[in-house]
Design a protein around this motif. Structure first.
Motif, PDB file in Angstrom:
ATOM      1  N   PRO A 145      48.352  43.402  45.869  1.00 52.01           N
ATOM      2  CA  PRO A 145      47.034  44.051  45.841  1.00 52.01           C
ATOM      3  C   PRO A 145      46.079  43.287  44.877  1.00 52.01           C
ATOM      4  O   PRO A 145      46.396  42.652  43.935  1.00 52.01           O
ATOM      5  CB  PRO A 145      47.197  45.468  45.217  1.00 52.01           C
ATOM      6  CG  PRO A 145      48.610  45.331  44.466  1.00 52.01           C
ATOM      7  CD  PRO A 145      49.273  44.105  44.957  1.00 52.01           C
ATOM      8  N   MET A 146      44.843  42.929  45.183  1.00 55.58           N
ATOM      9  CA  MET A 146      43.975  42.128  44.283  1.00 55.58           C
ATOM     10  C   MET A 146      42.827  43.173  44.140  1.00 55.58           C
ATOM     11  O   MET A 146      42.232  44.042  44.864  1.00 55.58           O
ATOM     12  CB  MET A 146      43.302  41.020  45.177  1.00 55.58           C
ATOM     13  CG  MET A 146      44.446  39.843  45.628  1.00 55.58           C
ATOM     14  SD  MET A 146      45.296  39.305  44.215  1.00 55.58           S
ATOM     15  CE  MET A 146      44.090  38.147  43.606  1.00 55.58           C
ATOM     16  N   GLU A 151      39.629  39.907  39.328  1.00 53.12           N
ATOM     17  CA  GLU A 151      40.875  39.557  38.984  1.00 53.12           C
ATOM     18  C   GLU A 151      40.825  38.214  38.149  1.00 53.12           C
ATOM     19  O   GLU A 151      39.921  37.420  38.598  1.00 53.12           O
ATOM     20  CB  GLU A 151      41.802  39.086  40.065  1.00 53.12           C
ATOM     21  CG  GLU A 151      42.418  40.258  40.932  1.00 53.12           C
ATOM     22  CD  GLU A 151      43.552  40.680  40.461  1.00 53.12           C
ATOM     23  OE1 GLU A 151      44.252  40.070  39.555  1.00 53.12           O
ATOM     24  OE2 GLU A 151      43.878  41.689  41.112  1.00 53.12           O
ATOM     25  N   VAL A 152      41.587  37.874  37.236  1.00 52.11           N
ATOM     26  CA  VAL A 152      41.907  36.726  36.500  1.00 52.11           C
ATOM     27  C   VAL A 152      42.252  35.692  37.191  1.00 52.11           C
ATOM     28  O   VAL A 152      41.888  34.562  37.007  1.00 52.11           O
ATOM     29  CB  VAL A 152      42.636  36.891  35.191  1.00 52.11           C
ATOM     30  CG1 VAL A 152      42.550  35.724  34.223  1.00 52.11           C
ATOM     31  CG2 VAL A 152      41.840  38.042  34.400  1.00 52.11           C
ATOM     32  N   GLU A 198      44.078  34.092  41.084  1.00 53.60           N
ATOM     33  CA  GLU A 198      43.943  34.326  42.622  1.00 53.60           C
ATOM     34  C   GLU A 198      45.538  34.740  42.988  1.00 53.60           C
ATOM     35  O   GLU A 198      46.316  34.765  42.089  1.00 53.60           O
ATOM     36  CB  GLU A 198      43.879  32.763  43.239  1.00 53.60           C
ATOM     37  CG  GLU A 198      42.519  32.111  42.875  1.00 53.60           C
ATOM     38  CD  GLU A 198      41.235  32.777  43.211  1.00 53.60           C
ATOM     39  OE1 GLU A 198      41.453  33.479  44.671  1.00 53.60           O
ATOM     40  OE2 GLU A 198      40.240  32.631  42.831  1.00 53.60           O
ATOM     41  N   GLU A 199      45.574  35.010  44.258  1.00 48.26           N
ATOM     42  CA  GLU A 199      46.718  35.734  45.011  1.00 48.26           C
ATOM     43  C   GLU A 199      47.891  34.829  44.686  1.00 48.26           C
ATOM     44  O   GLU A 199      48.870  35.151  44.351  1.00 48.26           O
ATOM     45  CB  GLU A 199      46.550  35.903  46.498  1.00 48.26           C
ATOM     46  CG  GLU A 199      47.568  37.015  46.833  1.00 48.26           C
ATOM     47  CD  GLU A 199      47.310  37.318  48.449  1.00 48.26           C
ATOM     48  OE1 GLU A 199      48.171  37.959  48.909  1.00 48.26           O
ATOM     49  OE2 GLU A 199      46.103  37.266  48.700  1.00 48.26           O
ATOM     50  N   GLU A 200      47.599  33.654  45.299  1.00 46.94           N
ATOM     51  CA  GLU A 200      48.578  32.468  45.078  1.00 46.94           C
ATOM     52  C   GLU A 200      49.266  32.323  43.521  1.00 46.94           C
ATOM     53  O   GLU A 200      50.458  32.103  43.442  1.00 46.94           O
ATOM     54  CB  GLU A 200      48.114  31.237  45.554  1.00 46.94           C
ATOM     55  CG  GLU A 200      47.761  30.978  46.993  1.00 46.94           C
ATOM     56  CD  GLU A 200      46.182  31.684  47.185  1.00 46.94           C
ATOM     57  OE1 GLU A 200      45.766  31.805  46.271  1.00 46.94           O
ATOM     58  OE2 GLU A 200      46.037  31.697  48.477  1.00 46.94           O
ATOM     59  N   ASP A 201      48.461  32.420  42.681  1.00 45.71           N
ATOM     60  CA  ASP A 201      48.837  32.333  41.284  1.00 45.71           C
ATOM     61  C   ASP A 201      49.655  33.369  40.873  1.00 45.71           C
ATOM     62  O   ASP A 201      50.690  33.136  40.364  1.00 45.71           O
ATOM     63  CB  ASP A 201      47.505  32.202  40.232  1.00 45.71           C
ATOM     64  CG  ASP A 201      46.684  31.264  40.526  1.00 45.71           C
ATOM     65  OD1 ASP A 201      46.955  30.100  40.637  1.00 45.71           O
ATOM     66  OD2 ASP A 201      45.262  31.440  40.264  1.00 45.71           O
ATOM     67  N   TRP A 202      49.327  34.504  41.204  1.00 43.63           N
ATOM     68  CA  TRP A 202      50.296  35.818  41.042  1.00 43.63           C
ATOM     69  C   TRP A 202      51.718  35.452  41.571  1.00 43.63           C
ATOM     70  O   TRP A 202      52.666  35.919  41.117  1.00 43.63           O
ATOM     71  CB  TRP A 202      49.632  37.116  41.563  1.00 43.63           C
ATOM     72  CG  TRP A 202      48.473  37.642  40.724  1.00 43.63           C
ATOM     73  CD1 TRP A 202      47.279  37.834  40.860  1.00 43.63           C
ATOM     74  CD2 TRP A 202      48.753  38.239  39.375  1.00 43.63           C
ATOM     75  NE1 TRP A 202      46.577  38.364  39.916  1.00 43.63           N
ATOM     76  CE2 TRP A 202      47.403  38.819  38.963  1.00 43.63           C
ATOM     77  CE3 TRP A 202      49.867  38.402  38.656  1.00 43.63           C
ATOM     78  CZ2 TRP A 202      47.308  39.307  37.687  1.00 43.63           C
ATOM     79  CZ3 TRP A 202      49.836  39.010  37.368  1.00 43.63           C
ATOM     80  CH2 TRP A 202      48.438  39.530  36.700  1.00 43.63           C
ATOM     81  N   ALA A 203      51.640  35.001  42.952  1.00 43.11           N
ATOM     82  CA  ALA A 203      53.145  35.017  43.535  1.00 43.11           C
ATOM     83  C   ALA A 203      53.692  33.840  42.712  1.00 43.11           C
ATOM     84  O   ALA A 203      54.923  34.072  42.615  1.00 43.11           O
ATOM     85  CB  ALA A 203      52.559  34.265  44.926  1.00 43.11           C
ATOM     86  N   VAL A 204      53.131  32.873  42.226  1.00 46.62           N
ATOM     87  CA  VAL A 204      53.715  31.577  41.482  1.00 46.62           C
ATOM     88  C   VAL A 204      54.448  32.178  40.261  1.00 46.62           C
ATOM     89  O   VAL A 204      55.328  32.088  39.969  1.00 46.62           O
ATOM     90  CB  VAL A 204      52.830  30.264  41.362  1.00 46.62           C
ATOM     91  CG1 VAL A 204      53.581  29.525  40.310  1.00 46.62           C
ATOM     92  CG2 VAL A 204      52.637  29.860  42.593  1.00 46.62           C
ATOM     93  N   MET A 205      53.685  33.120  39.349  1.00 46.83           N
ATOM     94  CA  MET A 205      54.040  33.714  38.371  1.00 46.83           C
ATOM     95  C   MET A 205      55.199  34.604  38.570  1.00 46.83           C
ATOM     96  O   MET A 205      56.160  34.488  37.783  1.00 46.83           O
ATOM     97  CB  MET A 205      52.992  34.353  37.504  1.00 46.83           C
ATOM     98  CG  MET A 205      52.061  33.478  36.837  1.00 46.83           C
ATOM     99  SD  MET A 205      50.737  34.362  35.889  1.00 46.83           S
ATOM    100  CE  MET A 205      49.626  35.060  37.184  1.00 46.83           C
TER     101      MET A 205
END
Length: 105
Positions: free
Chosen positions: A35-36, A40-41, A43-50
Protein backbone atom coordinates in the motif's frame (compact mmCIF):
# COMPACT_ATOMS: atom_id res chain seq x y z
CA UNK A 1 18.32 -6.79 9.60
CA UNK A 2 18.03 -10.43 8.64
CA UNK A 3 21.29 -12.19 9.31
CA UNK A 4 22.82 -9.34 11.30
CA UNK A 5 24.26 -10.29 14.66
CA UNK A 6 24.51 -8.27 17.82
CA UNK A 7 22.41 -6.76 20.57
CA UNK A 8 21.43 -3.71 18.51
CA UNK A 9 19.98 -5.84 15.71
CA UNK A 10 18.32 -8.24 18.15
CA UNK A 11 16.65 -5.24 19.80
CA UNK A 12 15.46 -3.89 16.42
CA UNK A 13 14.05 -7.28 15.41
CA UNK A 14 12.12 -7.49 18.68
CA UNK A 15 10.68 -3.97 18.37
CA UNK A 16 7.13 -3.53 17.11
CA UNK A 17 6.55 -1.52 13.94
CA UNK A 18 4.45 1.66 13.91
CA UNK A 19 0.90 1.26 12.51
CA UNK A 20 1.30 2.23 8.82
CA UNK A 21 4.63 0.41 8.53
CA UNK A 22 3.18 -2.68 10.21
CA UNK A 23 0.28 -2.65 7.72
CA UNK A 24 2.71 -2.32 4.79
CA UNK A 25 4.88 -5.12 6.18
CA UNK A 26 1.95 -7.46 6.83
CA UNK A 27 0.34 -6.94 3.42
CA UNK A 28 3.66 -7.51 1.65
CA UNK A 29 4.27 -10.65 3.74
CA UNK A 30 0.80 -11.95 2.88
CA UNK A 31 0.77 -11.51 -0.89
CA UNK A 32 3.49 -9.13 -2.04
CA UNK A 33 1.29 -6.03 -2.19
CA UNK A 34 2.51 -2.64 -1.03
CA UNK A 35 0.00 0.00 0.00
CA UNK A 36 1.31 3.45 -0.88
CA UNK A 37 0.36 6.39 1.30
CA UNK A 38 0.45 10.14 0.68
CA UNK A 39 3.91 11.68 1.10
CA UNK A 40 5.74 8.35 0.92
CA UNK A 41 9.48 8.64 1.45
CA UNK A 42 10.20 5.70 -0.87
CA UNK A 43 8.85 4.42 -4.17
CA UNK A 44 7.04 1.09 -4.32
CA UNK A 45 10.10 -0.60 -5.84
CA UNK A 46 12.28 0.68 -2.99
CA UNK A 47 9.95 -0.87 -0.41
CA UNK A 48 10.04 -4.20 -2.25
CA UNK A 49 13.85 -4.16 -2.35
CA UNK A 50 14.06 -3.31 1.36
CA UNK A 51 11.65 -6.07 2.36
CA UNK A 52 13.57 -8.50 0.14
CA UNK A 53 16.85 -7.45 1.78
CA UNK A 54 15.23 -8.15 5.15
CA UNK A 55 14.46 -11.68 3.97
CA UNK A 56 10.70 -11.09 3.84
CA UNK A 57 9.07 -13.25 1.18
CA UNK A 58 5.33 -13.09 0.44
CA UNK A 59 3.46 -16.25 1.44
CA UNK A 60 1.53 -16.24 -1.84
CA UNK A 61 1.52 -14.23 -5.04
CA UNK A 62 -0.90 -11.42 -5.85
CA UNK A 63 -3.64 -12.80 -8.11
CA UNK A 64 -3.57 -9.51 -10.04
CA UNK A 65 -0.41 -10.87 -11.67
CA UNK A 66 -2.62 -13.22 -13.69
CA UNK A 67 -4.28 -10.26 -15.43
CA UNK A 68 -1.33 -9.65 -17.75
CA UNK A 69 -0.94 -12.42 -20.36
CA UNK A 70 2.38 -14.26 -20.32
CA UNK A 71 2.96 -13.39 -24.00
CA UNK A 72 2.72 -9.67 -23.19
CA UNK A 73 5.26 -10.05 -20.37
CA UNK A 74 7.60 -11.98 -22.66
CA UNK A 75 7.32 -9.27 -25.37
CA UNK A 76 8.02 -6.56 -22.79
CA UNK A 77 11.08 -8.37 -21.43
CA UNK A 78 12.37 -9.08 -24.95
CA UNK A 79 12.08 -5.36 -25.72
CA UNK A 80 13.90 -4.45 -22.50
CA UNK A 81 16.64 -6.94 -23.33
CA UNK A 82 17.04 -5.52 -26.85
CA UNK A 83 17.32 -1.98 -25.46
CA UNK A 84 19.98 -3.01 -22.94
CA UNK A 85 21.98 -4.84 -25.60
CA UNK A 86 21.80 -1.81 -27.90
CA UNK A 87 22.98 0.50 -25.12
CA UNK A 88 25.88 -1.78 -24.22
CA UNK A 89 26.93 -2.10 -27.86
CA UNK A 90 26.95 1.70 -28.13
CA UNK A 91 29.49 1.99 -25.30
CA UNK A 92 33.15 2.43 -26.18
CA UNK A 93 35.51 -0.47 -25.44
CA UNK A 94 36.82 -0.50 -21.87
CA UNK A 95 40.39 0.51 -22.78
CA UNK A 96 39.10 3.44 -24.85
CA UNK A 97 36.81 4.63 -22.05
CA UNK A 98 39.62 4.43 -19.49
CA UNK A 99 42.01 6.31 -21.78
CA UNK A 100 39.39 9.07 -22.19
CA UNK A 101 38.99 9.32 -18.42
CA UNK A 102 42.75 9.50 -17.88
CA UNK A 103 43.01 12.21 -20.54
CA UNK A 104 40.49 14.35 -18.64
CA UNK A 105 42.33 14.02 -15.32
Amino acid sequence: MAGRAGALWDDRRAASLPGPLAAKHDLFAARGRLPMYDDEVFEEEDWAVMFDAMGLMPRRYDARADIVPLAAIERHLAGQRARVIAQVRALPPYAQAMAALRARA
